[in-house]
Design a protein around this motif. Sequence first.
Motif, PDB file in Angstrom:
ATOM      1  N   THR A 157       0.836  -1.203   0.000  1.00  0.00           N
ATOM      2  CA  THR A 157       0.000   0.000   0.000  1.00  0.00           C
ATOM      3  C   THR A 157       0.867   1.248   0.000  1.00  0.00           C
ATOM      4  O   THR A 157       0.550   2.239  -0.680  1.00  0.00           O
ATOM      5  CB  THR A 157      -0.934  -0.001   1.223  1.00  0.00           C
ATOM      6  N   ALA A 158       1.972   1.208   0.752  1.00  0.00           N
ATOM      7  CA  ALA A 158       2.897   2.350   0.756  1.00  0.00           C
ATOM      8  C   ALA A 158       3.464   2.573  -0.642  1.00  0.00           C
ATOM      9  O   ALA A 158       3.557   3.719  -1.116  1.00  0.00           O
ATOM     10  CB  ALA A 158       4.017   2.108   1.763  1.00  0.00           C
ATOM     11  N   ARG A 159       3.832   1.491  -1.315  1.00  0.00           N
ATOM     12  CA  ARG A 159       4.347   1.631  -2.682  1.00  0.00           C
ATOM     13  C   ARG A 159       3.263   2.163  -3.625  1.00  0.00           C
ATOM     14  O   ARG A 159       3.540   2.989  -4.501  1.00  0.00           O
ATOM     15  CB  ARG A 159       4.865   0.283  -3.187  1.00  0.00           C
ATOM     16  N   ASP A 160       2.035   1.671  -3.464  1.00  0.00           N
ATOM     17  CA  ASP A 160       0.935   2.156  -4.315  1.00  0.00           C
ATOM     18  C   ASP A 160       0.705   3.651  -4.111  1.00  0.00           C
ATOM     19  O   ASP A 160       0.416   4.389  -5.067  1.00  0.00           O
ATOM     20  CB  ASP A 160      -0.350   1.383  -4.013  1.00  0.00           C
ATOM     21  N   LEU A 161       0.817   4.085  -2.867  1.00  0.00           N
ATOM     22  CA  LEU A 161       0.656   5.510  -2.588  1.00  0.00           C
ATOM     23  C   LEU A 161       1.780   6.311  -3.254  1.00  0.00           C
ATOM     24  O   LEU A 161       1.552   7.393  -3.807  1.00  0.00           O
ATOM     25  CB  LEU A 161       0.654   5.733  -1.083  1.00  0.00           C
TER      26      LEU A 161
ATOM     27  N   VAL B  71       7.807   4.347 -14.337  1.00  0.00           N
ATOM     28  CA  VAL B  71       7.880   4.878 -12.975  1.00  0.00           C
ATOM     29  C   VAL B  71       7.285   3.879 -11.982  1.00  0.00           C
ATOM     30  O   VAL B  71       7.905   3.541 -10.960  1.00  0.00           O
ATOM     31  CB  VAL B  71       7.164   6.236 -12.876  1.00  0.00           C
ATOM     32  N   CYS B  72       6.087   3.403 -12.262  1.00  0.00           N
ATOM     33  CA  CYS B  72       5.431   2.444 -11.357  1.00  0.00           C
ATOM     34  C   CYS B  72       6.219   1.144 -11.255  1.00  0.00           C
ATOM     35  O   CYS B  72       6.341   0.562 -10.169  1.00  0.00           O
ATOM     36  CB  CYS B  72       4.006   2.158 -11.846  1.00  0.00           C
ATOM     37  N   ARG B  73       6.766   0.719 -12.374  1.00  0.00           N
ATOM     38  CA  ARG B  73       7.523  -0.537 -12.381  1.00  0.00           C
ATOM     39  C   ARG B  73       8.760  -0.417 -11.494  1.00  0.00           C
ATOM     40  O   ARG B  73       9.085  -1.327 -10.729  1.00  0.00           O
ATOM     41  CB  ARG B  73       7.922  -0.878 -13.817  1.00  0.00           C
ATOM     42  N   ARG B  74       9.441   0.728 -11.574  1.00  0.00           N
ATOM     43  CA  ARG B  74      10.652   0.898 -10.766  1.00  0.00           C
ATOM     44  C   ARG B  74      10.326   1.081  -9.288  1.00  0.00           C
ATOM     45  O   ARG B  74      11.083   0.633  -8.427  1.00  0.00           O
ATOM     46  CB  ARG B  74      11.470   2.079 -11.302  1.00  0.00           C
ATOM     47  N   ILE B  75       9.206   1.715  -8.985  1.00  0.00           N
ATOM     48  CA  ILE B  75       8.797   1.822  -7.581  1.00  0.00           C
ATOM     49  C   ILE B  75       8.492   0.435  -7.025  1.00  0.00           C
ATOM     50  O   ILE B  75       8.878   0.102  -5.899  1.00  0.00           O
ATOM     51  CB  ILE B  75       7.581   2.752  -7.441  1.00  0.00           C
ATOM     52  N   ALA B  76       7.815  -0.387  -7.817  1.00  0.00           N
ATOM     53  CA  ALA B  76       7.492  -1.746  -7.376  1.00  0.00           C
ATOM     54  C   ALA B  76       8.753  -2.565  -7.106  1.00  0.00           C
ATOM     55  O   ALA B  76       8.789  -3.392  -6.196  1.00  0.00           O
ATOM     56  CB  ALA B  76       6.622  -2.448  -8.416  1.00  0.00           C
ATOM     57  N   LYS B  77       9.798  -2.318  -7.897  1.00  0.00           N
ATOM     58  CA  LYS B  77      11.056  -3.051  -7.738  1.00  0.00           C
ATOM     59  C   LYS B  77      11.989  -2.407  -6.718  1.00  0.00           C
ATOM     60  O   LYS B  77      13.101  -2.889  -6.492  1.00  0.00           O
ATOM     61  CB  LYS B  77      11.782  -3.136  -9.089  1.00  0.00           C
TER      62      LYS B  77
END
Length: 370
Positions: A41-45, A61-67
């Motif tokens: 949830t923190a990553r989703d935010l 951007v989302c892919r790198r945050i997830a990783k």
Amino acid sequence: MFDSLIGQDEVIATLSNQLERESLAHAYLFVGPAGLGKTDTARDLAKALMCENGGCGTCDVCRRIAKEVHPDVVAIGPIGTQGYLIDQIRDIIHQVSRAPVEADHKVFIMGGADQFNESSANAFLKTLEEPPDNVTFILLAHSLGTIIPTIRSRCQIVRFNTLPESVMIDLLTTRTGCSENDARSALAACGNVLREAQDHITSRARQDARSEVLFVYQNLAFMDDAEVIDSAARIINKATGLLDELRKTQEAEALMQADFLSRRALSELAKNQKRQLSAYQHRGMREVFSVFSSALRDVVCMSVGADDLARNPDVAQDSKLIGERLDPAQVQICLAAVDRALMRTEAHVDPQLALEAMLFDIREVFTCHK
């Protein structure tokens, strides 16, 4: 947004409404037992704040945050035996004062928020209370009661509800096609952390590590000293098998970013990747101890006829035989050895030495009552 969050309707409603109204807090405290989706949830935010499409989940951007390789999303946890260290907090304060590397916002995801001591909390308070407008803190903790009040009072508290095991088993069987027994064993190996259990089921390396641990569990009473040491080395090798795969992924990611990121951005990326490697190593060892601990608890269940509560049916016969030799108090001695090994590794004792000591302690109980 928040697609992976199960059984947390109130959390989803709160954060979604704040995103829609653009009224996010400067600091959040996500509270609840492990495995409920606090980190996801923190990553989703963070994705919602960084992504041009509001957290699409599919862009670069989302892919790198997830990783965990985005330079403006910093994931950190306590590294000292006494909790967060002053030097860690100073580093965070320094990073807060610097402009984002490539986005217009920075997010700090801080695990183990219940491990602030008085000194580190005092050093952090002003920054936590009055960060720059483009900085968001997300603190994660298992229990609200263990949080220092001055930290707690400066955050918006978001509570995550516990999921029943039956719900998690249904989710795992639906998502992975595994059997109920496999789902139950995976949850036991991962401390009832749903996301980790799902990854465990689909990871050959993590399955191999579990098999190695259970092989030692089955044969420990008959091993000599050299075999115990060799077994510990094999377990460590299996438990850290994912690190090589992760390193290759990180190297490829750094190579992709090298052409257009600044030297400072690449330095921040390297720091994040180092933290990620450390987290993976600790997770692998936690799984080792969780598997051993769950197998020992199966011994107690079977000794009192509660076979249906056992979490590792693939070694049920061995657990029955151990239960015939040991009483619950002796099993508790073995469980205490597992707890000591876990605490030692978290205090940065060499994992193999901690594991060897645990195996020797348990073997002594097993062989004294053969």
